[in-house]
Design an enzyme around this catalytic site. Structure first.
Site, mmCIF file in Angstrom:
data_model
loop_
_atom_site.group_PDB
_atom_site.id
_atom_site.type_symbol
_atom_site.label_atom_id
_atom_site.label_comp_id
_atom_site.label_asym_id
_atom_site.label_seq_id
_atom_site.Cartn_x
_atom_site.Cartn_y
_atom_site.Cartn_z
ATOM 1 C CE LYS A 12 -4.037 2.091 0.742
ATOM 2 N NZ LYS A 12 -3.670 2.941 -0.401
ATOM 3 C CE LYS B 111 4.062 6.858 6.021
ATOM 4 N NZ LYS B 111 3.758 7.792 4.914
ATOM 5 C CE LYS C 161 4.826 7.488 -1.556
ATOM 6 N NZ LYS C 161 4.280 7.736 -0.209
ATOM 7 C CB THR D 2 -2.146 13.230 5.838
ATOM 8 O OG1 THR D 2 -2.453 12.236 4.857
ATOM 9 C CG2 THR D 2 -0.658 13.235 6.117
ATOM 10 C CG ASN E 200 -4.239 16.725 1.639
ATOM 11 O OD1 ASN E 200 -3.896 16.113 2.638
ATOM 12 N ND2 ASN E 200 -5.500 16.769 1.246
ATOM 13 C CB SER F 229 -5.567 4.703 2.523
ATOM 14 O OG SER F 229 -5.374 5.841 1.728
HETATM 15 N N1 GLU Z 1 0.981 8.941 0.223
HETATM 16 C C1 GLU Z 1 0.528 8.805 1.574
HETATM 17 C C2 GLU Z 1 1.675 8.386 2.476
HETATM 18 O O1 GLU Z 1 2.824 8.616 2.178
HETATM 19 C C3 GLU Z 1 -0.704 7.933 1.701
HETATM 20 C C4 GLU Z 1 -0.546 6.498 1.289
HETATM 21 C C5 GLU Z 1 -1.854 5.735 1.252
HETATM 22 O O2 GLU Z 1 -2.876 6.268 1.647
HETATM 23 O O3 GLU Z 1 -1.803 4.579 0.822
HETATM 24 O O4 GLU Z 1 1.474 7.897 3.543
#
Ligand code: GLU
Length: 416
Positions: free
Chosen positions: A70, A94, A106, A190, A221, A349
């Site tokens: 993810k 994370k 990613k 976030t 954002n 998410s």
């Molecule tokens: N791009 C965001 C992050 O770095 C969200 C990733 C997601 O929601 O999967 O955490």
């Protein structure tokens, strides 16, 4: 970004420190130090003027021991493969810190979305997603927004995937608009998660949020909504910045008004009554809370000795280098690391994906309550680890929580 800065080496160094501290079998580090899978794609796009331009994109799947991978997709001119690999590794940890059933992934496309027309952006988004369609999916790898990608872009990507697969697949991507299966509260998640952990940390270090001064680097954002939420708690926003410049006013800045100013002018620079101290100037201002909410490699060893905040909350991924971490720690500054401080985004998410799989949607209040529970628990797990060791910073503590979890999953699967 400095030429000698390599985010992937930085991520590997952070991981190594955690594996050593946990005394893990070297096999764990060997698996985790590289992504399981990386795809590089060439993406031809018909431009509005009739020419064809070819873009380069990546998708890195770091580790899927805990669950499907993810993580977001970044559209930025400075994207590199090593950056995407680092970001995918940070996603693994994370998800581990907040305890959601995902591994890390990613994506990134080297492009400048500010220079593309809407139809060019749509074609690029669709073509990139079609190019990676074989390795993503609701049970495999679930992308989301990141720097310079939006709900609209998620909608195009989800539509493209659904066309390729010949069924409607909202669970392939998160951060979608509500009407096609987005989650309430995802857009703010976030920043909201960041606010929740700031509240927890402030209580631990004896910082009152009422009147606390806040400086924010980056007004996308995360930075923008964090400014609004913290202002709602009584904090005073003294400086905000973006890639073009900064706005500093020690008397305080109204986050909504400067947001509207940015909507019309494209930047926070030049906001009436403010001084432009530069995007980097924000980092060293006298303030209580500093929120880097832009890109990697901002708080470096050169900047760290000048940081005056009591608390640093990393809304961005990778803003602080390992050398800078040491300096901040020696100076008694608490850093809420990215893998904890900005984990609210991926947490909601996860909620979005769960709602997509169930086909049953929650109220904003339910989403925010669940997010609050997850963030408070994650903070507490990290803080307890930090106290248990006594000689580590909060980043190392967060890594210990996360790596332990991922290592357990790899062990029971029989990988090590
Ligand atoms: N791009 C965001 C992050 O770095 C969200 C990733 C997601 O929601 O999967 O955490």
């Amino acid at each position: 970004m400095g030429n000698d800065f390599n985010p992937f080496q930085m991520a590997q160094a952070q991981l190594k420190a955690a594996c050593d501290k946990l005394g893990l079998d070297p096999g764990y580090y060997e698996i985790l130090k590289e992504p399981l899978r990386v795809l590089t794609v060439n993406i031809p796009v018909k431009m509005d003027d009739g020419t064809t331009k070819t873009f380069i994109g990546f998708r890195s799947q770091h580790n899927d021991a805990v669950g499907p991978t993810k993580g977001g997709i970044r559209f930025h001119p400075d994207v590199t493969l090593d950056e995407v690999k680092a970001l995918s590794m940070w996603m693994t940890f994370k998800c581990g810190v907040v305890g959601i059933p995902y591994g890390g992934g990613k994506g990134g496309v080297i492009c400048n979305p500010k220079e593309l027309s809407k139809s060019e952006l749509e074609r690029l988004s669709r073509n990139y997603f079609r190019a990676i369609a074989q390795i993503v999916g609701p049970e495999k790898d679930i992308p989301a927004p990141d720097v310079y990608t939006t709900g609209q872009i998620m909608a195009w990507m989800m539509d493209e995937f659904s066309k390729v697969k010949q069924f409607n697949a909202p669970g392939v991507i998160t951060g979608k608009p509500l009407i096609i299966g987005g989650s309430r509260g995802r857009n703010e998640a976030t920043a909201r998660g960041c606010m929740y952990v700031i509240v927890e940390a402030a209580a631990k270090i004896g910082l009152s949020l009422e009147g606390a001064t806040v400086a924010i680097q980056g007004y996308g954002n995360a930075g923008r909504i964090a400014a609004e939420l913290l202002s709602g708690l009584g904090c005073k926003i003294v400086a905000v910045s973006d890639s073009r410049g900064a706005a500093y006013n020690p008397a305080g800045i109204d986050p909504w008004a400067i947001g509207q100013f940015k909507d019309t002018t494209g930047t926070v620079k030049g906001y009436p009554g403010s001084e432009d101290i530069g995007n980097a100037g924000v980092l060293t201002l006298p303030c209580d809370i500093l929120i880097p909410a832009a890109l990697e490699n901002q708080i470096t060893a050169a900047v760290a000795p000048e940081v005056k905040a009591k608390l640093v909350a990393e809304a961005a991924n990778g803003p602080t280098t390992p050398e800078a971490d040491k300096i901040l720690f020696e100076n008694g500054i608490m850093v809420l690391p990215d893998i904890l401080a900005n984990a609210g985004g991926v947490t909601v998410s996860y909620f979005e994906w769960v709602q997509n799989l169930m086909g049953y949607y929650w109220t904003e209040e339910e989403v925010n309550d669940k997010l609050h529970q997850v963030m408070v628990q994650a903070f507490s797990n990290v803080y307890n680890m930090y106290q248990r060791y006594g000689d580590i910073d909060m980043r190392t503590a967060a890594y210990l929580v996360a790596v332990e979890r991922v290592a357990q999953a790899m062990e029971v699967r029989g990988w090590v």
